[in-house]
Structures are given as C-alpha cells and as structure tokens.
Enzyme design. Sequence first.
Site, PDB file in Angstrom:
ATOM      1  N   ASP A  45       0.838  -1.188   0.000  1.00 20.58           N
ATOM      2  CA  ASP A  45       0.000   0.000   0.000  1.00 20.58           C
ATOM      3  C   ASP A  45       0.882   1.250   0.000  1.00 20.58           C
ATOM      4  O   ASP A  45       1.812   1.364   0.810  1.00 20.58           O
ATOM      5  CB  ASP A  45      -0.914   0.002   1.227  1.00 20.58           C
ATOM      6  CG  ASP A  45      -1.995   1.064   1.140  1.00 20.58           C
ATOM      7  OD1 ASP A  45      -3.010   0.803   0.475  1.00 20.58           O
ATOM      8  OD2 ASP A  45      -1.817   2.147   1.738  1.00 20.58           O
ATOM      9  N   ILE A  46       0.601   2.191  -0.911  1.00 20.08           N
ATOM     10  CA  ILE A  46       1.372   3.429  -0.982  1.00 20.08           C
ATOM     11  C   ILE A  46       1.039   4.293   0.240  1.00 20.08           C
ATOM     12  O   ILE A  46      -0.134   4.539   0.533  1.00 20.08           O
ATOM     13  CB  ILE A  46       1.073   4.196  -2.278  1.00 20.08           C
ATOM     14  CG1 ILE A  46       1.405   3.324  -3.496  1.00 20.08           C
ATOM     15  CG2 ILE A  46       1.848   5.502  -2.330  1.00 20.08           C
ATOM     16  CD1 ILE A  46       1.008   3.960  -4.823  1.00 20.08           C
TER      17      ILE A  46
ATOM     18  N   GLU B 244      -4.667   2.664  -4.289  1.00 24.99           N
ATOM     19  CA  GLU B 244      -3.209   2.714  -4.132  1.00 24.99           C
ATOM     20  C   GLU B 244      -2.633   1.403  -3.639  1.00 24.99           C
ATOM     21  O   GLU B 244      -1.500   1.359  -3.156  1.00 24.99           O
ATOM     22  CB  GLU B 244      -2.821   3.845  -3.163  1.00 24.99           C
ATOM     23  CG  GLU B 244      -3.254   3.642  -1.733  1.00 24.99           C
ATOM     24  CD  GLU B 244      -4.631   4.219  -1.419  1.00 24.99           C
ATOM     25  OE1 GLU B 244      -4.837   4.654  -0.276  1.00 24.99           O
ATOM     26  OE2 GLU B 244      -5.499   4.236  -2.316  1.00 24.99           O
TER      27      GLU B 244
END
Length: 214
Positions: A64-65, A107
């Site tokens: 996950d960004i 994301e």
Amino acid sequence: MALPDTRQSDPAGWLQAVVDGLCELSSRDALTGPANRRQFELAMAREIDRVARAGEPALVLMIDIDHFKRVNDTHGHSAGDQVLRAVGQALHECIRPMDTVARMGGEEFAMILPNCPPAFGQTVAERVRNKVQMRPVNVAPGTDIAVTVSIGGAYAPQWVRSSAPLWIERADQQLYRAKQEGRNRACLEMPPVSHVSAEEKGLLFGHSQFQDLE
C-alpha cells in the site's frame, strides 16, 4: 508497438495477433501496467492448488502506498496517477518470471511469489520496499516527491487447500501492523502459520480453486 499488416498474406495469424492483444489488454491494469485484480485472482487460485499438491512455500505481499491521499490533495490527481505508474513499474522490476504483481485497486498492489522460502521472505519484501523508496517521482517541472510503501506478507499453509480470502486476510493483518508501526516498512507473518483453520480443514479435500473462478 505496431503489428505488421498481415491481413492479406496471413489472415489467421493476423486474427490470432488481435486476439492475443485483446487478452493482454484485458489482463492488465490500464493505468499502471501490472496485472489487474481478476488476473491476480486467477494466479492466486493456481498457486493455492500448487501449494496444496506440492507443499512448496508461497508468499503473498500486500503493498500500500503511504499517504497517497496527501499526494492527490497537494499535487492533484494527475500527480497521483504518475505515482501509481512509477510504483507499478518499480514493483514489476522486482519480480521473477514466475511471480505475479497486480494492482488491486486504488493505491494498493499485491504480489504472489511462488517457491519463496521463509528464510528469504523478509529480504524479498525489503528489496521491494527499497526499490520504491529509492525512486523519487517527478510530478511537475522541478518537483520530485519521495514515495514509500507499507508491506504485509503471509505464507499459504503448505499441503492445505486454503482459500484466497483467508490468505489475503493474513497478509492484510501484517499490512495493518506495518501501518501502525510507522509505515515504510515490511511486516511478514513469521514463522509461517502452522495452525489450520476450520474453514481450511473443510477445503482440504474440496474441489479445485479454479472452479470458483470460471
């Protein structure tokens, strides 16, 4: 890359090239390039079957960004798209031919790593994390931003026909831990889970996971 026009000399070959191109497009995330969620589900089903039959280790990473909403709010959605493409490319550069990297939505990305022994899992996850961290993204002339990811990983129980949701849930738990511990880190379920849930016991002699995706 443009395909040569073989419609007259080889109509069957031309048609096959068109079909192959359409299949490739339908299996990829249009924005970032890696596999899409549907293709990831198919790859995971294959890997669950393989782990159940052969007992070889397999690792799934949920990626996950960090602070992605802040990128969109500060620099705009076009910059957010550039970040997504850059992360997708960085992840693609980390995989072997047998691995699968996919964008799960928003994301979040994921990786399936067949035949990845527990002794190497943390090293692999850290390599992925560092690959992203070491690549600033240019979002506007003269504006580069640092991007990091949080990673959670879990191994499929060996010799057990598990299910994709159970496997992903374990990796998501580790991703949550990575976020809680400060982000920009990789947390893996170590040692690999040895407890087999009641649901997995019920699946042990069940039908192939492929049938669920047809």
